[in-house]
Design an enzyme around this catalytic site. Structure first.
Site, PDB file in Angstrom:
ATOM      1  N   ALA A  16      -1.542  27.930  -6.717  1.00 31.18           N
ATOM      2  CA  ALA A  16      -1.508  29.367  -6.991  1.00 31.18           C
ATOM      3  C   ALA A  16      -0.079  29.825  -7.284  1.00 31.18           C
ATOM      4  O   ALA A  16       0.186  30.482  -8.305  1.00 31.18           O
ATOM      5  CB  ALA A  16      -2.096  30.130  -5.807  1.00 31.18           C
ATOM      6  N   GLU A 114     -20.808  17.533  -6.978  1.00 34.08           N
ATOM      7  CA  GLU A 114     -20.527  17.738  -5.552  1.00 34.08           C
ATOM      8  C   GLU A 114     -21.601  18.630  -4.947  1.00 34.08           C
ATOM      9  O   GLU A 114     -22.419  19.215  -5.669  1.00 34.08           O
ATOM     10  CB  GLU A 114     -19.128  18.343  -5.364  1.00 34.08           C
ATOM     11  CG  GLU A 114     -18.035  17.368  -5.758  1.00 34.08           C
ATOM     12  CD  GLU A 114     -16.631  17.845  -5.430  1.00 34.08           C
ATOM     13  OE1 GLU A 114     -16.469  18.989  -5.009  1.00 34.08           O
ATOM     14  OE2 GLU A 114     -15.699  17.050  -5.621  1.00 34.08           O
ATOM     15  N   HIS A 230     -15.417  20.872   6.595  1.00 33.83           N
ATOM     16  CA  HIS A 230     -15.833  19.828   5.653  1.00 33.83           C
ATOM     17  C   HIS A 230     -16.652  18.796   6.421  1.00 33.83           C
ATOM     18  O   HIS A 230     -16.250  18.374   7.511  1.00 33.83           O
ATOM     19  CB  HIS A 230     -14.618  19.169   4.993  1.00 33.83           C
ATOM     20  CG  HIS A 230     -14.974  18.423   3.744  1.00 33.83           C
ATOM     21  ND1 HIS A 230     -15.690  17.250   3.766  1.00 33.83           N
ATOM     22  CD2 HIS A 230     -14.746  18.706   2.441  1.00 33.83           C
ATOM     23  CE1 HIS A 230     -15.880  16.839   2.526  1.00 33.83           C
ATOM     24  NE2 HIS A 230     -15.324  17.713   1.699  1.00 33.83           N
ATOM     25  N   ARG A 276     -21.971  22.790   1.845  1.00 34.63           N
ATOM     26  CA  ARG A 276     -21.188  22.216   2.946  1.00 34.63           C
ATOM     27  C   ARG A 276     -21.539  22.744   4.330  1.00 34.63           C
ATOM     28  O   ARG A 276     -21.543  21.997   5.303  1.00 34.63           O
ATOM     29  CB  ARG A 276     -19.700  22.501   2.704  1.00 34.63           C
ATOM     30  CG  ARG A 276     -19.100  21.511   1.788  1.00 34.63           C
ATOM     31  CD  ARG A 276     -17.642  21.715   1.636  1.00 34.63           C
ATOM     32  NE  ARG A 276     -17.216  20.863   0.540  1.00 34.63           N
ATOM     33  CZ  ARG A 276     -16.071  20.973  -0.079  1.00 34.63           C
ATOM     34  NH1 ARG A 276     -15.217  21.910   0.274  1.00 34.63           N
ATOM     35  NH2 ARG A 276     -15.768  20.149  -1.048  1.00 34.63           N
ATOM     36  N   HIS A 337     -11.550  22.991   7.204  1.00 36.13           N
ATOM     37  CA  HIS A 337     -11.105  22.610   5.861  1.00 36.13           C
ATOM     38  C   HIS A 337     -10.551  23.779   5.058  1.00 36.13           C
ATOM     39  O   HIS A 337      -9.553  23.638   4.366  1.00 36.13           O
ATOM     40  CB  HIS A 337     -12.306  22.008   5.141  1.00 36.13           C
ATOM     41  CG  HIS A 337     -12.021  21.427   3.798  1.00 36.13           C
ATOM     42  ND1 HIS A 337     -11.136  20.394   3.608  1.00 36.13           N
ATOM     43  CD2 HIS A 337     -12.514  21.724   2.565  1.00 36.13           C
ATOM     44  CE1 HIS A 337     -11.093  20.068   2.321  1.00 36.13           C
ATOM     45  NE2 HIS A 337     -11.909  20.867   1.668  1.00 36.13           N
ATOM     46  N   ARG A 372     -17.515  28.555   0.747  1.00 33.87           N
ATOM     47  CA  ARG A 372     -17.011  28.199  -0.591  1.00 33.87           C
ATOM     48  C   ARG A 372     -17.819  27.069  -1.225  1.00 33.87           C
ATOM     49  O   ARG A 372     -18.102  26.058  -0.574  1.00 33.87           O
ATOM     50  CB  ARG A 372     -15.559  27.754  -0.439  1.00 33.87           C
ATOM     51  CG  ARG A 372     -14.926  27.215  -1.678  1.00 33.87           C
ATOM     52  CD  ARG A 372     -13.497  26.869  -1.398  1.00 33.87           C
ATOM     53  NE  ARG A 372     -13.359  25.667  -0.624  1.00 33.87           N
ATOM     54  CZ  ARG A 372     -13.048  24.457  -1.111  1.00 33.87           C
ATOM     55  NH1 ARG A 372     -12.859  24.305  -2.411  1.00 33.87           N
ATOM     56  NH2 ARG A 372     -12.912  23.419  -0.327  1.00 33.87           N
ATOM     57  N   SER A 377     -11.962  26.223  -5.416  1.00 34.77           N
ATOM     58  CA  SER A 377     -10.745  26.911  -4.939  1.00 34.77           C
ATOM     59  C   SER A 377      -9.521  26.640  -5.808  1.00 34.77           C
ATOM     60  O   SER A 377      -8.718  27.559  -6.036  1.00 34.77           O
ATOM     61  CB  SER A 377     -10.453  26.579  -3.486  1.00 34.77           C
ATOM     62  OG  SER A 377     -10.460  25.213  -3.291  1.00 34.77           O
TER      63      SER A 377
HETATM   64  C1  LIG Z   1      -7.994  17.365   1.799  1.00 28.64           C
HETATM   65  C2  LIG Z   1      -8.331  18.518   0.898  1.00 28.64           C
HETATM   66  C3  LIG Z   1      -9.088  18.295  -0.241  1.00 28.64           C
HETATM   67  C4  LIG Z   1      -9.421  19.367  -1.083  1.00 28.64           C
HETATM   68  N1  LIG Z   1     -10.112  19.124  -2.243  1.00 28.64           N
HETATM   69  C5  LIG Z   1     -10.341  20.148  -3.098  1.00 28.64           C
HETATM   70  C6  LIG Z   1     -10.937  19.920  -4.372  1.00 28.64           C
HETATM   71  O1  LIG Z   1     -11.251  18.791  -4.728  1.00 28.64           O
HETATM   72  N2  LIG Z   1     -11.154  20.983  -5.190  1.00 28.64           N
HETATM   73  C7  LIG Z   1     -10.824  22.267  -4.832  1.00 28.64           C
HETATM   74  O2  LIG Z   1     -11.040  23.201  -5.617  1.00 28.64           O
HETATM   75  N3  LIG Z   1     -10.222  22.503  -3.644  1.00 28.64           N
HETATM   76  C8  LIG Z   1      -9.967  21.491  -2.784  1.00 28.64           C
HETATM   77  N4  LIG Z   1      -9.352  21.744  -1.591  1.00 28.64           N
HETATM   78  C9  LIG Z   1      -8.883  23.099  -1.303  1.00 28.64           C
HETATM   79  C10 LIG Z   1      -7.657  23.384  -2.153  1.00 28.64           C
HETATM   80  O3  LIG Z   1      -6.861  22.226  -2.239  1.00 28.64           O
HETATM   81  C11 LIG Z   1      -6.817  24.519  -1.603  1.00 28.64           C
HETATM   82  O4  LIG Z   1      -7.611  25.598  -1.248  1.00 28.64           O
HETATM   83  C12 LIG Z   1      -5.808  24.971  -2.636  1.00 28.64           C
HETATM   84  O5  LIG Z   1      -5.049  23.869  -3.053  1.00 28.64           O
HETATM   85  C13 LIG Z   1      -4.917  26.061  -2.099  1.00 28.64           C
HETATM   86  O6  LIG Z   1      -3.870  26.268  -2.997  1.00 28.64           O
HETATM   87  P1  LIG Z   1      -2.752  27.333  -2.651  1.00 28.64           P
HETATM   88  O7  LIG Z   1      -1.798  27.319  -3.769  1.00 28.64           O
HETATM   89  O8  LIG Z   1      -3.394  28.611  -2.280  1.00 28.64           O
HETATM   90  O9  LIG Z   1      -2.109  26.779  -1.290  1.00 28.64           O
HETATM   91  P2  LIG Z   1      -1.392  25.392  -0.963  1.00 28.64           P
HETATM   92  O10 LIG Z   1      -1.650  24.401  -2.013  1.00 28.64           O
HETATM   93  O11 LIG Z   1      -1.760  25.023   0.427  1.00 28.64           O
HETATM   94  O12 LIG Z   1       0.139  25.788  -1.000  1.00 28.64           O
HETATM   95  C14 LIG Z   1       0.688  26.636  -0.017  1.00 28.64           C
HETATM   96  C15 LIG Z   1       2.183  26.581  -0.113  1.00 28.64           C
HETATM   97  O13 LIG Z   1       2.766  27.584   0.716  1.00 28.64           O
HETATM   98  C16 LIG Z   1       3.839  27.010   1.448  1.00 28.64           C
HETATM   99  N5  LIG Z   1       4.022  27.820   2.670  1.00 28.64           N
HETATM  100  C17 LIG Z   1       3.132  28.052   3.667  1.00 28.64           C
HETATM  101  N6  LIG Z   1       3.684  28.859   4.596  1.00 28.64           N
HETATM  102  C18 LIG Z   1       4.934  29.146   4.179  1.00 28.64           C
HETATM  103  C19 LIG Z   1       6.015  29.913   4.706  1.00 28.64           C
HETATM  104  N7  LIG Z   1       5.950  30.543   5.898  1.00 28.64           N
HETATM  105  N8  LIG Z   1       7.165  29.988   3.996  1.00 28.64           N
HETATM  106  C20 LIG Z   1       7.304  29.335   2.808  1.00 28.64           C
HETATM  107  N9  LIG Z   1       6.324  28.585   2.271  1.00 28.64           N
HETATM  108  C21 LIG Z   1       5.151  28.499   2.946  1.00 28.64           C
HETATM  109  C22 LIG Z   1       3.389  25.592   1.697  1.00 28.64           C
HETATM  110  O14 LIG Z   1       4.472  24.767   2.074  1.00 28.64           O
HETATM  111  C23 LIG Z   1       2.792  25.268   0.337  1.00 28.64           C
HETATM  112  O15 LIG Z   1       3.790  24.924  -0.577  1.00 28.64           O
HETATM  113  C24 LIG Z   1      -9.009  20.684  -0.743  1.00 28.64           C
HETATM  114  C25 LIG Z   1      -8.250  20.902   0.409  1.00 28.64           C
HETATM  115  C26 LIG Z   1      -7.906  19.832   1.228  1.00 28.64           C
HETATM  116  C27 LIG Z   1      -7.090  20.086   2.452  1.00 28.64           C
END
Ligand SMILES: Cc1cc2nc3c(=O)[nH]c(=O)nc-3n(C[C@H](O)[C@H](O)[C@H](O)COP(=O)(O)OP(=O)(O)OC[C@H]3O[C@@H](n4cnc5c(N)ncnc54)[C@H](O)[C@@H]3O)c2cc1C
Length: 509
Positions: A16, A114, A230, A276, A337, A372, A377
Site C-alpha cells: 500500500a 483459493e 488462517h 476461511r 492472519h 476477507r 488484500s
Molecule cells: C503469510 C502471509 C501470506 C499472505 N498471503 C496473501 C496473498 O497471497 N494474497 C493477498 O492478497 N494477501 C495475502 N496476505 C495479506 C497481505 O499480505 C497483507 O494484508 C498486505 O500485504 C498488507 O499490505 P500493507 O501494505 O497494508 O502492509 P504491510 O505489507 O504489512 O506493510 C506495513 C509496513 O508498515 C511498517 N510499519 C508498521 N508499523 C510502523 C511504525 N510504527 N513505524 C514505521 N513503519 C511501520 C512495516 O515495517 C511495513 O513496512 C498474506 C499475509 C501473510 C502474513
C-alpha cells in the site's frame, strides 16, 4: 530534535505504502518512513497472489458475489465493485513494472484457485507472490528522485493541529533521536496486527501500530472484531508461523485427520476450499473434539514434480523441518492472519481526520466485511493507492503545512534495554489472552473477563512507562495493548455471530 518537511509522508513500506509513494512522487516530495528494513512487511510473505478476473469464463459479478459471500454480507458494495473491476488494470500495471506472473504454455496468465472463489482467478509468482511484487515496487521507488527512504524509523504518534493531521513524530532507531516529519498529507500504511495474538502467520513488524496511532488522534475505527484466522499455518516448533498457502488446497491438497480421513465435507459443500472462517472453525472443532494440537494437509496423491515446481518455497521450508510434502502429511493449525477492520476510510482512502489517509491492511474500506476473501488484500492495497492518488493529485496544495512547535512534543525517547524482559513478558500475556478469549470461538462472558485482564496489563504498562524511558519495544507494547483492547471491545459489542466473529453460545449455520 530533527525536523523534516515533506509534501507527502508515507508510513509503511508494504504494497500500500510503496504503491502510493510511486504515484504521488509525480506531484510532490515523498518520505517513506518504515520501522525496519524496507522489505520487512506482511506483503513480503504473501504466497497465494492477487485475485483478478482474467479468464473468459469468469466475470466481475462472480468475483463480487464471492467477496460478499465470504464477507458474510457485511461488505460495502461500492468498495467491492471498485476493487474487483480495477483488478485487471492493477495486474497490467504490475506487469509493466516488471513483475513476472506465472504463465501457461500458451503465454496466458496461470490462474490459481483459493478458498471461497468460484473460479480460478489468482495470479501469482510461484508461492512467493508478495516477495516478487514488493521487490519490483521497491526497485521502482528507489529509482525515483522525489522519494526519500527512512528505514529503521519508528513512527511513534501522528501529529494533529487544528483538527488536521500534520505529520508524525518518529524515532530514528539507529541514531537514537526523535524526528518530526511535517507534511501536507500523511498516509498511514502500517499494515496489520497479527502479533497481538499468540499464534500468528504475521512477521514481527505487525504490532498494530497504525490502529493505535490513529485511535490516539481520534480517527474512526470499525469492524476490529473481525480477525481472520488462517486455517493452515505450519505446526512445528521451528515453523515461526510459516503459512501453507491456500493455493495448495486449490491445487488439490485435502485437509485430513491424523488417520488420513477427510472431514471438511461435514462442514461445507466446498469442502477444503470453503471460505476461511468456516475452514478454521472446522479445524478448531475437530482439534477440540479429538484432543489434538494440529490436523494435517494431505498433498501426497498430487503429481510430485508439479507440486514442487508450483510450491518451491513451501516444499523447501517443510523439507528443512524434515517434512517431505510429496510423501508426508503436513501438520497444520489455524493462526491469526488478517485484521478485516481498521481505520475507516471512504472510497479514496480518506479518514475522518483531515490530511490523514489510511491504505492497505490498516484501513477498513468495507471490502472484506466480516471475513476477507483470499487474495483480495494485496489487490485492495493497489486499488485504494490508485484512488487515493487520484484524489490527492488535484488537491495537494489545498493542504498547507501547519507548523509543529518542538516545545509541544515530549522528547523522552531513548533506547533502553533494561526493561526488555518485562516488556516481552507483557506482550506474551496479551497474546495469550487474545488467543484464548478473542480467538476462533468466543464467549461474551469470557471476553468481559479478558477485557479486565487487558486493563491490568495496561496498568503495568503505564507504570513501566512512568519509570522507564520509551523505546520502540515499549511503544510496540503500548500499541499491542491498544489494538488488543480495540479488538476485544468491538467483539464484546457484537452480540451475534458474523463471519470470523463466532460466539459459541449462539447457533451458527
Ligand atoms: C503469510 C502471509 C501470506 C499472505 N498471503 C496473501 C496473498 O497471497 N494474497 C493477498 O492478497 N494477501 C495475502 N496476505 C495479506 C497481505 O499480505 C497483507 O494484508 C498486505 O500485504 C498488507 O499490505 P500493507 O501494505 O497494508 O502492509 P504491510 O505489507 O504489512 O506493510 C506495513 C509496513 O508498515 C511498517 N510499519 C508498521 N508499523 C510502523 C511504525 N510504527 N513505524 C514505521 N513503519 C511501520 C512495516 O515495517 C511495513 O513496512 C498474506 C499475509 C501473510 C502474513
Amino acid at each position: 530534535m530533527n525536523k523534516i518537511e515533506t509534501d507527502i509522508l508515507v508510513l509503511g513500506s508494504g504494497i500500500a505504502g510503496l504503491s502510493l509513494a510511486i504515484k504521488a512522487a509525480s506531484i510532490g516530495n515523498v518520505c517513506i518512513v518504515t520501522k525496519a528494513a524496507c522489505i520487512e512487511s506482511n506483503t513480503r510473505l504473501a504466497q497465494g497472489g492477487i485475485a483478478c478476473v482474467w479468464d473468459e469464463n469468469d466475470s466481475f459479478q462472480k468475483h463480487i458475489n464471492d467477496t460478499i459471500i465470504a464477507g458474510d454480507g457485511h461488505c460495502n458494495i461500492i468498495a467491492v465493485n471498485t476493487v474487483v473491476q480495477n483488478a485487471p488494470k492493477m495486474i497490467q500495471d504490475l506487469m509493466s513494472l516488471g513483475v513476472k506472473f506465472n504463465k501457461n504454455k500458451d503465454n496466458s496468465l496461470e490462474l490459481g484457485r483459493e478458498g471461497g472463489h468460484s473460479n480460478h482467478r489468482i495470479v501469482h509468482i510461484n508461492d512467493e507472490s508478495g516477495l516478487a511484487i514488493v521487490n519490483a515496487l521497491l526497485e521502482k521507488a528507489r529509482s525515483i528522485k522525489n522519494i526519500s527512504f527512512y528505514e529503521h524509523h519508528f513512527a511513534i504518534d501522528l501529529l494533529k493541529k487544528e483538527e488536521t493531521c500534520t505529520g508524525a513524530l518518529v524515532w530514528d532507531i539507529k541514531n537514537e533521536g526523535t524526528v518530526i516529519f511535517n507534511s501536507r498529507l500523511t498516509i498511514l500504511a502500517t499494515g496489520g496486527a497479527g502479533k497481538v495474538f499468540e499464534q500468528t502467520t504475521n512477521p514481527d513488524i505487525a504490532t498494530g501500530d497504525g490502529y493505535a496511532m490513529a485511535n490516539n488522534i481520534g480517527a474512526d475505527l470499525a469492524d476490529m472484531e473481525f480477525v481472520q484466522f488462517h486455517p493452515t499455518s505450519l505446526f512445528h516448533p521451528n515453523a515461526n508461523g510459516f503459512l501453507i498457502s491456500e493455493a495448495l488446497r486449490g491445487f488439490g491438497a485435502e485437509l485430513v485427520l491424523p488417520d488420513g480421513k477427510r472431514f471438511m465435507q461435514n462442514y461445507h459443500i466446498l469442502g477444503s476450499l470453503a471460505p476461511r472462517d468456516i475452514v478454521s472453525r472446522a479445524i478448531y472443532t475437530e482439534m477440540q473434539k479429538n484432543h489434538l494440537s494440529c490436523l494435517f494437509l494431505d498433498a501426497r496423491s498430487l503429481p510430485s514434480v508439479e507440486l514442487i515446481n508450483k510450491f518451491p518455497a513451501i516444499y523447501q521450508k517443510c523439507l528443512l523441518l524434515d517434512i517431505d510434502i510429496t510423501k508426508n502429511l503436513i501438520p497444520i493449525a489455524p493462526a491469526a492472519h488478517y485484521i478485516c477492520g481498521g481505520v475507516v476510510t471512504d472510497i479514496n482512502g480518506r479518514t475522518n481526520i483531515k490530511g490523514l489517509y489510511a491504505l492497505g491492511e490498516v484501513a477498513c474500506t468495507g471490502l472484506h466485511g466480516a471475513n476477507r476473501l483470499a487474495s483480495n488484500s494485496l489487490l485492495e492495497g493497489l486499488v485504494f493507492a490508485e484512488n487515493a492518488f487520484q484524489n490527492i493529485k488535484n488537491n495537494l496544495h489545498d493542504h498547507p503545512f501547519k507548523k509543529i512547535m518542538q516545545d509541544d512534543i515530549s522528547d523522552n525517547f531513548r533506547n533502553n534495554i533494561g526493561e526488555q524482559n518485562i516488556i516481552k513478558k507483557l506482550k506474551q500475556n496479551v497474546g495469550e489472552i487474545m488467543w484464548k478469549y478473542a480467538g476462533i470461538k468466543r464467549n461474551q462472558k469470557n471476553m468481559l473477563l479478558a477485557y479486565d485482564k487487558l486493563g491490568l496489563i495496561e496498568d503495568a504498562y503505564t507504570e513501566l512507562s512512568l519509570t522507564s524511558i520509551s523505546t520502540p519495544d515499549l511503544l510496540e507494547l503500548r500499541n499491542i495493548i491498544i489494538t488488543a483492547k480495540l479488538i476485544m471491545g468491538f467483539a464484546i459489542n457484537r452480540s451475534e455471530s458474523l463471519g470470523t466473529h463466532f460466539l459459541e453460545e449462539t447457533d451458527y449455520n
